[in-house]
Design a protein around this motif. Structure first.
Motif, PDB file in Angstrom:
ATOM      1  N   HIS A 138       0.964  -1.252  -0.085  1.00  0.00           N
ATOM      2  CA  HIS A 138       0.052   0.068  -0.078  1.00  0.00           C
ATOM      3  C   HIS A 138       1.078   1.301   0.225  1.00  0.00           C
ATOM      4  O   HIS A 138       2.231   1.292   0.506  1.00  0.00           O
ATOM      5  N   ASP A 139       0.363   2.244  -0.434  1.00  0.00           N
ATOM      6  CA  ASP A 139       0.976   3.598  -0.568  1.00  0.00           C
ATOM      7  C   ASP A 139       2.211   3.595  -1.205  1.00  0.00           C
ATOM      8  O   ASP A 139       3.351   3.778  -1.050  1.00  0.00           O
ATOM      9  N   SER A 140       2.240   2.701  -2.347  1.00  0.00           N
ATOM     10  CA  SER A 140       3.780   2.178  -2.852  1.00  0.00           C
ATOM     11  C   SER A 140       3.861   3.165  -4.302  1.00  0.00           C
ATOM     12  O   SER A 140       4.781   2.777  -5.265  1.00  0.00           O
ATOM     13  N   GLY A 141       2.531   3.778  -4.814  1.00  0.00           N
ATOM     14  CA  GLY A 141       2.528   4.335  -5.873  1.00  0.00           C
ATOM     15  C   GLY A 141       2.479   3.614  -7.178  1.00  0.00           C
ATOM     16  O   GLY A 141       2.340   4.276  -8.487  1.00  0.00           O
ATOM     17  N   ALA A 142       1.462   2.644  -6.898  1.00  0.00           N
ATOM     18  CA  ALA A 142       1.164   1.702  -8.133  1.00  0.00           C
ATOM     19  C   ALA A 142      -0.349   1.523  -8.073  1.00  0.00           C
ATOM     20  O   ALA A 142      -0.844   1.137  -9.112  1.00  0.00           O
TER      21      ALA A 142
END
Length: 513
Positions: free
Chosen positions: A172-176
């Motif tokens: 999560h919140d990894s930019g994907a």
């Protein structure tokens, strides 16, 4: 004596018969044996008959039975697809000598859905010396009181999010997250869910039970959880909009897309956003020059400024120059604009060779999902050729495109990007062997002795820095490269020089793998 004894025996027999007849009459005959003076026995008998779906037997125990008693039970079981019923009586509560209540718990099994528990109460009354059930619709279920009804309602099931190639959740919140729509058809529907809903006579409703669909696995992608996590963490603390795209060199499979450019799935993102690639495009220009006859050791000049015939002056970053002839490898490693402009003007005067080399790296090609990898217009005139040779003017590319370019150097062939395992990949586009071999040596020189040599990159890294004029908002910073079978592009929008802004991010990314 004998006659007196006989009379006594007859009297005893008659007394026993009388008691038995009286008891039988009180109980309603053999079939009504459960209708004893205890209301609990009648209630428990009714529940046992209900469990067995013996509607005829139940009817015989109901006082003031409605004409549609049987049909109500049949319709309820049919409409809700009840497969079986379990009933457990509670503790009898006597109201007075004429009435009583027997609470009970039930569990209905709904076909192909699961169990639906409920609670209700049997009301009992004494009629003509016999206990009977005072039946009402709420006996079937309390929600039927006052004209209510119970029905199935289809509900939207939660969709399964894409997962990594190993089946793990994408961090999560990894930019994907904004790219989920590109992974096949995005979130994969898991099927329909159902709710049992009580609808009141006034139209109000409430859910009594929800049956979720069977859990399914998320949409598989080519993303690698550790690579995605490393890319995301490498961007932590970067104040400018930035992105990292990583691919597997020999397949084109996307291993990570950490995108904090703010463009969303349909905007200027790392797959669809087109930016001037700056000096990272010298990978393509060098390919054209190597095909045109140069070698990595070919001598070239690197003046502070160079003016092509019929054109304007072009310079190097900060006016740098290199004295004396230097090799093409050195010019590439120090990112000498003037050397590449001069050699392009000499060997690629009409720009056709540069366009053909760019096409080897996916430019002007349709690719799945993103549309095109990058674009290059045929240069017209000396100035346009000079700008294109250093990744400006008529040239734009996405970070995905430049990651694939680095992958092509490492593998020796350019591959279509793949985000869903098993997707059509197209035929690989091989690079000229001498160009691929030369480019590998030249990209290693960038890290060992060139513009990326002080960036803390781990051993085995090869790459190319880029600083692209963006007009108005400051220069874009780039670094593309590969290490092992992982190729990547780091892009920092308006981040400044690639060596200062993009290379340290790449170093953090690679060291986290």
């Amino acid at each position: 004596m004998r006659s007196r004894a006989l009379l006594t025996l007859i009297a005893v027999v008659l007394l026993v018969i009388g008691v038995s007849v009286y008891t039988l009459l009180r109980s309603g005959g053999p079939e009504g044996a459960a209708e004893a003076a205890d209301p609990g026995e009648t209630g428990r008998a009714y529940l046992a008959l209900w469990e067995r779906s013996d509607l005829a037997g139940m009817s015989g125990l109901v006082a003031d039975r409605p004409a549609d008693f049987v049909e109500r039970h049949l319709a309820f079981a049919r409409d809700l697809d009840v497969e079986s019923l379990r009933l457990t009586p509670g503790t009898l509560r006597r109201q007075d000598g004429q009435t009583a209540e027997l609470p009970f718990q039930g569990v209905r099994t709904i076909r192909n859905r699961g169990e639906w528990p409920f609670e209700s109460t049997l009301r009992l009354t004494l009629r003509d010396g016999r206990w009977r059930v005072l039946w009402a619709p709420e006996t079937i279920h309390p929600a039927l009181a006052g004209g209510g009804r119970i029905e199935f309602k289809e509900i939207q099931a939660p969709a399964a999010e894409p997962v990594t190639g190993s089946g793990d959740p994408i961090p999560h919140d990894s930019g994907a997250e904004s790219y989920f729509g590109l992974f096949g058809d995005g979130r994969q529907a898991t099927g329909n869910g159902y709710a049992i809903e009580a609808v009141q006579a006034d139209g109000g409703s409430r859910e009594l039970m929800v049956f979720q669909p069977p859990q399914v696995k998320g949409t598989p992608t080519t993303l690698s959880r550790p690579v995605q996590a490393a890319a995301a963490r490498a961007l932590d603390g970067v104040s400018q909009p930035a992105a990292i795209v990583a691919v597997r060199s020999h397949t084109g499979e996307v291993l990570a897309v950490a995108d904090r450019l703010g463009g969303g799935n349909g905007g200027q993102n790392a797959f669809r956003g087109y930016y001037p690639p700056g000096s990272t495009f010298k990978v393509i220009t060098a390919t054209a020059l190597l095909v045109g006859g140069l070698t990595p050791d070919s001598p070239t000049d690197c003046p502070a400024s160079y003016t092509p015939a019929g054109g304007r002056p072009f310079g190097n970053a900060e006016g740098h120059s290199a004295p004396g002839p230097i090799s093409l490898t050195t010019a590439f490693a120090i990112s000498c604009n003037t050397a590449f402009i001069e050699q392009s003007a000499r060997l690629l005067p009409d720009g056709g060779g540069l366009v053909r080399a760019a096409r080897l790296f996916g430019f002007n090609r349709d690719i799945e999902g993103p549309g095109v990898c990058g674009r290059i217009r045929p240069p017209e005139g000396a100035d346009q050729l000079a700008s294109a040779a250093i990744g400006q003017g008529a040239v734009v590319a996405s970070p995905l495109c430049m990651a694939l370019a680095a992958a092509a150097v490492q593998d020796g062939s350019w591959h279509q990007p793949v985000v869903i395992p098993g997707s059509p990949r197209g035929r690989p586009v091989p690079l000229p062997a001498k160009a691929a071999t030369g480019l590998r040596a030249m990209m290693r020189a960038v890290v060992s002795a060139g513009t990326a040599s002080s960036g803390g990159l781990p051993p085995g890294t090869a790459g190319k820095t880029g600083t692209a004029e963006a007009g108005g908002g400051g220069e874009h910073a780039w670094f593309i490269g590969y290490r092992g079978d992982t190729a990547f592009a780091v892009f920092v929008k308006n981040g400044g020089a690639g060596a200062q802004a993009a290379v340290p991010i790449a170093a953090r990314f690679l060291r986290a793998l």
